[in-house]
Scaffold this motif. Structure first.
Motif, PDB file in Angstrom:
ATOM      1  N   GLY A 273       0.706  -1.248   0.076  1.00  0.00           N
ATOM      2  CA  GLY A 273      -0.151   0.153   0.078  1.00  0.00           C
ATOM      3  C   GLY A 273       1.049   1.284  -0.009  1.00  0.00           C
ATOM      4  N   ASN A 274       0.765   2.099   1.236  1.00  0.00           N
ATOM      5  CA  ASN A 274       1.534   3.375   1.185  1.00  0.00           C
ATOM      6  C   ASN A 274       2.745   3.117   2.081  1.00  0.00           C
ATOM      7  OD1 ASN A 274       0.064   4.707  -0.801  1.00  0.00           O
ATOM      8  ND2 ASN A 274      -1.535   5.134   0.899  1.00  0.00           N
ATOM      9  N   TYR A 275       2.832   1.983   2.589  1.00  0.00           N
ATOM     10  CA  TYR A 275       4.163   1.904   3.743  1.00  0.00           C
ATOM     11  C   TYR A 275       5.180   0.954   2.765  1.00  0.00           C
ATOM     12  CZ  TYR A 275      -0.094   2.745   6.756  1.00  0.00           C
ATOM     13  OH  TYR A 275      -1.088   3.424   7.335  1.00  0.00           O
ATOM     14  N   GLU A 276       6.198   1.350   3.669  1.00  0.00           N
ATOM     15  CA  GLU A 276       7.557   0.646   3.172  1.00  0.00           C
ATOM     16  C   GLU A 276       8.320  -0.054   4.078  1.00  0.00           C
ATOM     17  OE1 GLU A 276       9.786   3.898   1.521  1.00  0.00           O
ATOM     18  OE2 GLU A 276       8.418   4.040  -0.653  1.00  0.00           O
ATOM     19  N   LEU A 277       8.839  -1.026   3.871  1.00  0.00           N
ATOM     20  CA  LEU A 277       9.929  -1.707   4.731  1.00  0.00           C
ATOM     21  C   LEU A 277      11.258  -1.546   4.091  1.00  0.00           C
ATOM     22  CD1 LEU A 277       6.982  -3.413   4.834  1.00  0.00           C
ATOM     23  CD2 LEU A 277       8.256  -4.521   6.562  1.00  0.00           C
ATOM     24  N   VAL A 278      12.251  -1.140   4.862  1.00  0.00           N
ATOM     25  CA  VAL A 278      13.521  -1.028   4.211  1.00  0.00           C
ATOM     26  C   VAL A 278      14.276  -2.418   4.461  1.00  0.00           C
ATOM     27  CG1 VAL A 278      15.832   0.290   4.576  1.00  0.00           C
ATOM     28  CG2 VAL A 278      13.506   1.329   5.165  1.00  0.00           C
ATOM     29  N   ARG A 279      14.987  -2.784   3.352  1.00  0.00           N
ATOM     30  CA  ARG A 279      15.885  -4.001   3.235  1.00  0.00           C
ATOM     31  C   ARG A 279      15.293  -5.232   3.988  1.00  0.00           C
ATOM     32  NH1 ARG A 279      19.214   0.071   4.281  1.00  0.00           N
ATOM     33  NH2 ARG A 279      19.763  -0.678   6.363  1.00  0.00           N
ATOM     34  N   PRO A 280      14.029  -5.602   3.699  1.00  0.00           N
ATOM     35  CA  PRO A 280      13.446  -6.784   4.582  1.00  0.00           C
ATOM     36  C   PRO A 280      14.204  -7.974   4.394  1.00  0.00           C
ATOM     37  CG  PRO A 280      12.283  -6.467   2.457  1.00  0.00           C
ATOM     38  CD  PRO A 280      13.245  -5.365   2.421  1.00  0.00           C
ATOM     39  N   VAL A 281      14.052  -8.789   5.424  1.00  0.00           N
ATOM     40  CA  VAL A 281      14.576 -10.080   5.314  1.00  0.00           C
ATOM     41  C   VAL A 281      13.570 -11.038   4.531  1.00  0.00           C
ATOM     42  CG1 VAL A 281      15.005 -12.226   6.699  1.00  0.00           C
ATOM     43  CG2 VAL A 281      15.769 -10.288   7.662  1.00  0.00           C
ATOM     44  N   VAL A 282      14.049 -11.933   3.564  1.00  0.00           N
ATOM     45  CA  VAL A 282      13.358 -12.889   2.845  1.00  0.00           C
ATOM     46  C   VAL A 282      13.824 -14.065   3.150  1.00  0.00           C
ATOM     47  CG1 VAL A 282      12.752 -11.037   1.336  1.00  0.00           C
ATOM     48  CG2 VAL A 282      14.767 -12.600   0.558  1.00  0.00           C
ATOM     49  N   ASP A 283      12.786 -15.075   2.744  1.00  0.00           N
ATOM     50  CA  ASP A 283      13.097 -16.333   2.836  1.00  0.00           C
ATOM     51  C   ASP A 283      12.793 -16.994   1.426  1.00  0.00           C
ATOM     52  OD1 ASP A 283      13.442 -19.269   3.280  1.00  0.00           O
ATOM     53  OD2 ASP A 283      12.316 -19.504   5.185  1.00  0.00           O
ATOM     54  N   LEU A 284      13.438 -17.499   0.654  1.00  0.00           N
ATOM     55  CA  LEU A 284      13.430 -17.706  -0.634  1.00  0.00           C
ATOM     56  C   LEU A 284      12.463 -19.260  -0.739  1.00  0.00           C
ATOM     57  CD1 LEU A 284      16.742 -17.042  -2.442  1.00  0.00           C
ATOM     58  CD2 LEU A 284      14.763 -15.666  -2.129  1.00  0.00           C
ATOM     59  N   THR A 285      11.515 -19.080  -1.761  1.00  0.00           N
ATOM     60  CA  THR A 285      10.736 -20.389  -1.841  1.00  0.00           C
ATOM     61  C   THR A 285      10.380 -20.459  -3.232  1.00  0.00           C
ATOM     62  OG1 THR A 285       8.607 -21.067  -1.285  1.00  0.00           O
ATOM     63  CG2 THR A 285       8.707 -18.741  -1.607  1.00  0.00           C
ATOM     64  N   ASP A 286       9.980 -21.674  -3.620  1.00  0.00           N
ATOM     65  CA  ASP A 286       9.424 -21.799  -5.091  1.00  0.00           C
ATOM     66  C   ASP A 286       8.033 -21.906  -5.060  1.00  0.00           C
ATOM     67  OD1 ASP A 286       9.088 -24.292  -3.758  1.00  0.00           O
ATOM     68  OD2 ASP A 286      10.436 -25.528  -5.138  1.00  0.00           O
ATOM     69  N   GLU A 287       7.408 -21.640  -3.937  1.00  0.00           N
ATOM     70  CA  GLU A 287       5.775 -21.333  -3.988  1.00  0.00           C
ATOM     71  C   GLU A 287       5.244 -19.983  -4.023  1.00  0.00           C
ATOM     72  OE1 GLU A 287       4.775 -23.673  -0.377  1.00  0.00           O
ATOM     73  OE2 GLU A 287       5.555 -25.720  -1.269  1.00  0.00           O
ATOM     74  N   LEU A 288       4.109 -20.087  -3.456  1.00  0.00           N
ATOM     75  CA  LEU A 288       3.675 -18.782  -3.886  1.00  0.00           C
ATOM     76  C   LEU A 288       4.159 -17.687  -2.615  1.00  0.00           C
ATOM     77  CD1 LEU A 288       1.032 -17.056  -4.972  1.00  0.00           C
ATOM     78  CD2 LEU A 288      -0.182 -17.695  -3.033  1.00  0.00           C
ATOM     79  N   SER A 289       4.499 -16.410  -2.904  1.00  0.00           N
ATOM     80  CA  SER A 289       5.014 -15.490  -2.069  1.00  0.00           C
ATOM     81  C   SER A 289       3.914 -15.193  -0.884  1.00  0.00           C
ATOM     82  CB  SER A 289       5.330 -14.293  -2.767  1.00  0.00           C
ATOM     83  OG  SER A 289       6.681 -14.393  -3.685  1.00  0.00           O
ATOM     84  N   ALA A 290       4.636 -14.889   0.206  1.00  0.00           N
ATOM     85  CA  ALA A 290       3.446 -14.657   1.345  1.00  0.00           C
ATOM     86  C   ALA A 290       4.112 -13.783   2.241  1.00  0.00           C
ATOM     87  CB  ALA A 290       3.252 -16.135   1.979  1.00  0.00           C
ATOM     88  N   ILE A 291       3.302 -12.875   2.791  1.00  0.00           N
ATOM     89  CA  ILE A 291       3.630 -12.011   3.828  1.00  0.00           C
ATOM     90  C   ILE A 291       3.180 -12.728   5.249  1.00  0.00           C
ATOM     91  CG2 ILE A 291       3.052  -9.626   5.012  1.00  0.00           C
ATOM     92  CD1 ILE A 291       2.525  -8.716   2.062  1.00  0.00           C
ATOM     93  N   GLY A 292       4.325 -12.840   6.174  1.00  0.00           N
ATOM     94  CA  GLY A 292       3.933 -13.503   7.494  1.00  0.00           C
ATOM     95  C   GLY A 292       3.816 -12.575   8.635  1.00  0.00           C
ATOM     96  N   GLY A 293       3.662 -13.093   9.837  1.00  0.00           N
ATOM     97  CA  GLY A 293       3.371 -12.268  11.059  1.00  0.00           C
ATOM     98  C   GLY A 293       4.702 -11.503  11.515  1.00  0.00           C
TER      99      GLY A 293
END
Length: 409
Positions: A273-293
Motif C-alpha cells: 500500500g503506502n507503507y515501506e519496509l527497508v531492506r526486508p529479510v526474505v526466505d526464498l521459496t518456489d511456492e507462492l510469495s507470502a507476507i507473514g506475521g
C-alpha cells in the motif's frame, strides 16, 4: 501438501525465529500443488453468522507472531485457535470435533486427501461444527476438517484446538490489531475501524492475495497470518538484489514437510500500500510469495471480504527500518522432556561448539526445557548473549555455552 498428518511430527523451533508452521492450505491449490481439495470453486463458509454488537473484541494472546483467540467451550478451559488468513479451511482437533461436531454424516463436507512431502497420502475427515462462539460472535454450521494439533501445541507451548481459516469470517469484517494484541469482529457492512492504505484482493475465491512491490517490481503475495515469518519470496521474474546474500539457515517444519531455509536481506524496499519496509529479510521459496506475521506485526490489518479489500494501518508513515535476525544456530524437535537437535546452522557458533543433529537437550540456562515455551525462548534469543544448553549423552549431562549470533545482520 500437508506433511505427516497421521501421526503429526514433533514441532520444530527455528533458530531465533521459530519454525514456520505453514497453515496456509490455500497455497496448495494456488501454487499448483499436490493436495486434492473437496471443493472446486469457493471454499465453504459458515451456515449462519450472528454478531449482536457493532464490534466485538475477542480474548487474544499474541505469541510468536501468531494471534491466538479463545472460544467458549463446555470444557473447563477455553478452546484456543490460531487465526490463519492464508488457510482456505478451518481445522479442528479431534477432541473439539467430537464435542462440537454434528453427529452422523458430516453435512456434505467430504474428507480431504492430502499428499505429504514424502509422497504418502493421508485423509483429514470432514465435519460440521454445530456452533463456534468467539466473544459475542456466533458461527453456526461451520465446515471443518479434523486435524491433529499436538505438534502445533508443542511448538507454541500452549494447547491449540484448531486453526480458523479465512472463509469463516466471510460475513464479518475481521481486524487483526497486532500492535495492541487484539482481534476485532464487526458486521460486514460496518464502516472502517481505522484509516489506512486500502489494497484490493479481488478474486473468485475471496483469498487475500494482494499486489505489493519490491523496488519497482510488482508481484502478488498472500497475506498469511498463519505464518510467523517475514516475507517468503518466490524470486521468479523479480531478480532481487541482496545486501546480505542468501545463506543456509535451519530446517523448518511446515505442514508440507521439512525444508531448509535460504534466508537473506534484499536491497530493495518492500512496499505494501503506502507503507515501506527497508531492506526486508526474505526466505526464498518456489511456492507462492507470502507476507507473514513478522511483517504483519507492525500493522493493524482489516479484512473486508464483502468489498474484497484489506486495509493496512500504522500510526507512523515512516519506513520500517531493518532489524537483525538473531539465532541460536539450532532448530529442534520439541517434546516436554527434551528437545532433539534437528539441524545446526553451518558456520555458526553452535556448529563451532560441536552441536550435532540428533543431540538431546534437557535444560536451558539450568532450567528444564519444559519451562521454556515459545515466548520465553524467543525473548532469550532476542536478548542476545550466551545460552547455556545442557546436553544428554546416555545418562550423563554436560553443558555447552552457545552465543547467539546474527543469522542475517
Amino acid at each position: 501438501m500437508v506433511s505427516r498428518v497421521a501421526p503429526s511430527p514433533p514441532a520444530k523451533i527455528a533458530a531465533g525465529r521459530f519454525a514456520r508452521l505453514l497453515l496456509a492450505l490455500v497455497c496448495v491449490a494456488l501454487a499448483g500443488g499436490c493436495t486434492v481439495w473437496p471443493w472446486r470453486h469457493e471454499p465453504p463458509r459458515p451456515g449462519r453468522t450472528t454478531l449482536d454488537k457493532r464490534q466485538t473484541e475477542l480474548p487474544t494472546q499474541f505469541l510468536g507472531n501468531y494471534l491466538i483467540v479463545e472460544a467458549k467451550w463446555e470444557k473447563r478451559r477455553p478452546a484456543r485457535f490460531i487465526i490463519d488468513t492464508g488457510s482456505s479451511v478451518t481445522l479442528v482437533s479431534a477432541e473439539f470435533a467430537a464435542s462440537q461436531g454434528i453427529k452422523g454424516p458430516a453435512g456434505g463436507v467430504p474428507a480431504a486427501h492430502v499428499r505429504s512431502a514424502d509422497g504418502t497420502v493421508a485423509t483429514l475427515p470432514g465435519t460440521v461444527l454445530r456452533r463456534l462462539k468467539l466473544g459475542d460472535a456466533l458461527f453456526e454450521s461451520v465446515p471443518a476438517l479434523v486435524y491433529d494439533c499436538s505438534a502445533i501445541s508443542a511448538h507454541l507451548g500452549v494447547q491449540i484446538d484448531g486453526i480458523l481459516g479465512f472463509p469463516l469470517f466471510r460475513e464479518t469484517i475481521l481486524t487483526l490489531d497486532y500492535p495492541h494484541s487484539r482481534v476485532l469482529l464487526a458486521p460486514r457492512h460496518s464502516p472502517a475501524l481505522l484509516p489506512g492504505s486500502v489494497v484490493p484482493f479481488n478474486n473468485r475465491q475471496k483469498t487475500p492475495l494482494i499486489s505489493v512491490r519490491l523496488g519497482d517490481q510488482s508481484f502478488v503475495a498472500l497475506i498469511d497470518s498463519g505464518s510467523d515469518a517475514a516475507l517468503h519470496l518466490n524470486p521468479l521474474g523479480l531478480h532481487p538484489t541482496f545486501v546480505r546474500p542468501p545463506r543456509t539457515g535451519v530446517s523448518v517444519g511446515t505442514l508440507t514437510g521439512d525444508r531448509t531455509q535460504q534466508i537473506g536481506r534484499v536491497r530493495e524496499r518492500l512496499v505494501i500500500g503506502n507503507y515501506e519496509l527497508v531492506r526486508p529479510v526474505v526466505d526464498l521459496t518456489d511456492e507462492l510469495s507470502a507476507i507473514g506475521g513478522d511483517i504483519l506485526r507492525h500493522f493493524t490489518v482489516t479484512f473486508d471480504q464483502e468489498r474484497s479489500q484489506v486495509t493496512f494501518y500504522r500510526e507512523s508513515m515512516e519506513p520500517i527500518p531493518p532489524t537483525p535476525r538473531l539465532s541460536s544456530g539450532l532448530s529442534f524437535n520439541k517434546t516436554p522432556a527434551y528437545w532433539r537437535v534437528a539441524t545446526v546452522v553451518p558456520d555458526s557458533p553452535a556448529a563451532a561448539a560441536g552441536a550435532q543433529t540428533g543431540d538431546l537437550i534437557t535444560r536451558i540456562n539450568g532450567e528444564p526445557v519444559s519451562a521454556w515455551p515459545l515466548g520465553r525462548y524467543e525473548e532469550l534469543v532476542a536478548d542476545g548473549g550466551v545460552i547455556v544448553f545442557t546436553f544428554l549423552n546416555g545418562r550423563d549431562e554436560f553443558q555447552r555455552r552457545i552465543p547467539v549470533f546474527s543469522l542475517v545482520p
